[in-house]
Design an enzyme around this catalytic site. Sequence first.
Site, PDB file in Angstrom:
ATOM      1  N   HIS A   4     -50.606 -14.937  14.283  1.00  0.00           N
ATOM      2  CA  HIS A   4     -50.726 -14.158  15.390  1.00  0.00           C
ATOM      3  C   HIS A   4     -49.812 -14.378  16.611  1.00  0.00           C
ATOM      4  CE1 HIS A   4     -54.083 -12.784  18.731  1.00  0.00           C
ATOM      5  NE2 HIS A   4     -52.859 -13.114  19.522  1.00  0.00           N
ATOM      6  N   HIS A  49     -54.434  -8.557  18.882  1.00  0.00           N
ATOM      7  CA  HIS A  49     -53.950  -9.149  17.348  1.00  0.00           C
ATOM      8  C   HIS A  49     -52.742  -8.478  16.968  1.00  0.00           C
ATOM      9  CE1 HIS A  49     -53.840 -11.487  13.752  1.00  0.00           C
ATOM     10  NE2 HIS A  49     -53.366 -10.357  13.224  1.00  0.00           N
ATOM     11  N   CYS A  68     -57.417 -15.422  17.541  1.00  0.00           N
ATOM     12  CA  CYS A  68     -58.078 -14.452  18.083  1.00  0.00           C
ATOM     13  C   CYS A  68     -59.518 -15.306  18.431  1.00  0.00           C
ATOM     14  CB  CYS A  68     -58.611 -13.316  16.945  1.00  0.00           C
ATOM     15  SG  CYS A  68     -57.228 -12.125  16.810  1.00  0.00           S
ATOM     16  N   ASP A 105     -50.418 -26.346  23.343  1.00  0.00           N
ATOM     17  CA  ASP A 105     -50.243 -26.711  21.853  1.00  0.00           C
ATOM     18  C   ASP A 105     -51.204 -27.769  21.667  1.00  0.00           C
ATOM     19  OD1 ASP A 105     -48.027 -25.482  19.649  1.00  0.00           O
ATOM     20  OD2 ASP A 105     -49.250 -27.536  19.343  1.00  0.00           O
ATOM     21  N   HIS A 123     -47.151 -15.451  18.823  1.00  0.00           N
ATOM     22  CA  HIS A 123     -47.087 -16.315  19.971  1.00  0.00           C
ATOM     23  C   HIS A 123     -45.796 -16.848  20.131  1.00  0.00           C
ATOM     24  CE1 HIS A 123     -47.424 -18.517  16.021  1.00  0.00           C
ATOM     25  NE2 HIS A 123     -46.794 -19.520  16.672  1.00  0.00           N
TER      26      HIS A 123
END
Length: 117
Positions: free
Chosen positions: A98, A47, A8, A31, A100
Amino acid sequence: MDYDCLFCKIIKGDIPSSKVYEDDYVYAFKDINPEAPCHVLVIPKKHIASMDDITPENSEYVSHIFEMIPIIARKGGAENGYRVISNCGKDGGQSVFHLHFHVIGGTELPLHVFPNK
Ligand code: 5GP
Ligand code: ZN
């Protein structure tokens, strides 16, 4: 927005990241510890903690992510195909809570690895 959540903070710009793509629903960035020439993390701008937390109310973020992944993968340098991975929970190896999707490519990847095989 979860104020304790690393991703976030990345969406908000409080933590810098190398952006690959962004729209109203999705943020994609490189990344920090790439495992292939293309290693992009694709995250919803809302989120959602993990795969376990996808609901009818938030799944439009997830469906949009999957519409955009082919474009994001090419922008990230995967010309000839790619692999999408989402680690979920402790046994799945999730380290950032979160949701991904790892988009990995830019080279010929080794075949799938499963434990005990
Ligand atoms: P997970 O292990 O939860 O599936 O994946 C988390 C990923 O986030 C890891 O591949 C890790 O390298 C990446 N990561 C962790 N912290 C940061 C950061 O601050 N910036 C970026 N760009 N990637 C991060
Ligand atoms: Zn978050």
